[in-house]
Design an enzyme around this catalytic site. Sequence first.
Site, PDB file in Angstrom:
ATOM      1  N   LYS A  23      -2.757  -6.623  11.713  1.00 40.92           N
ATOM      2  CA  LYS A  23      -1.303  -6.481  11.884  1.00 40.92           C
ATOM      3  C   LYS A  23      -0.944  -5.247  12.719  1.00 40.92           C
ATOM      4  CE  LYS A  23      -0.332  -6.413   7.504  1.00 40.92           C
ATOM      5  NZ  LYS A  23      -1.694  -6.664   6.971  1.00 40.92           N
ATOM      6  N   LYS A  45       7.078   1.449   9.645  1.00 38.09           N
ATOM      7  CA  LYS A  45       6.127   1.047   8.605  1.00 38.09           C
ATOM      8  C   LYS A  45       6.791   1.341   7.265  1.00 38.09           C
ATOM      9  CE  LYS A  45       1.910   0.135   6.913  1.00 38.09           C
ATOM     10  NZ  LYS A  45       1.195  -1.137   7.111  1.00 38.09           N
ATOM     11  N   GLY A 118       4.531  -4.863   8.169  1.00 38.70           N
ATOM     12  CA  GLY A 118       4.459  -5.170   6.751  1.00 38.70           C
ATOM     13  C   GLY A 118       3.130  -4.763   6.143  1.00 38.70           C
ATOM     14  N   GLY A 120      -0.030  -5.879   3.758  1.00 37.35           N
ATOM     15  CA  GLY A 120      -0.691  -7.038   3.168  1.00 37.35           C
ATOM     16  C   GLY A 120      -0.043  -8.340   3.605  1.00 37.35           C
TER      17      GLY A 120
END
Length: 245
Positions: A23, A45, A118, A120
């Site tokens: 990601k 974040k 994001g 996880g």
Amino acid sequence: MRGVSDAWTGPVLVTGTDSGVGKTILVAAVAVAAQSAGLRVSVVKPAQTGLPDGALSDVDRVRALAAPAAARTIATYPEPLSPLAAARVAQQEPLELYTVVDAVREQADQHDVVLVDGDGGLLVPMGLRPSGEPWTVADLAVSLGAPAVVVARAGFGTLNHIALTLEALSRRAVPAGVVLGAWPAEPELAHWSNLTDLVDDLVGVLPDGAGAMEPGVFGRSAPGWLTPTLHGVLDDWRAWAENID
């Protein structure tokens, strides 16, 4: 692709089918591509968890590879757990949904693209609402009215995880596209089969080892990994596959 085909601007949420799928590298790649297109990019974040001493944070990695106009982490927790669990173990205040929503909207007022990295997968508990109910990355996408990029593993076993994530986004009316992470230098049959099955939803493919590239090489290469939806130049999957092969 599930959603609009024009280039995504404003808040764009980056999620994954799991942890460690790429990601943050995808965030850096989109930041590079958007800036190459003349856009101002901010990265947010919401939560960083489990950062070893001396290790680069996800935001630090994005800064090193892409140098966005702005980048920040809202909350940091020491344990490598979901943000809500990490906050509980550390006896810190859990992240509140509208703290994140307000931070992203503030950045959207000042930048063309705000990439929200994001933690996880889509339904990982991120924090608590004022009501005391947990919220997830999916809830954040709905609150922001933002499209989502789903980063997934490229090889065997990924299709079910992608389908579940896309179904969850579709039920929430969140436009979504898929990026395959860590595409190997020598793809196997499962990789090519996945590419064929997913091509209608694909908005990019990240080569294995992209995060270890020298920033200049990363910057020159990243737009070629992404379709125009993510401000890249990849517009012909057949030509791309022939070039890789």
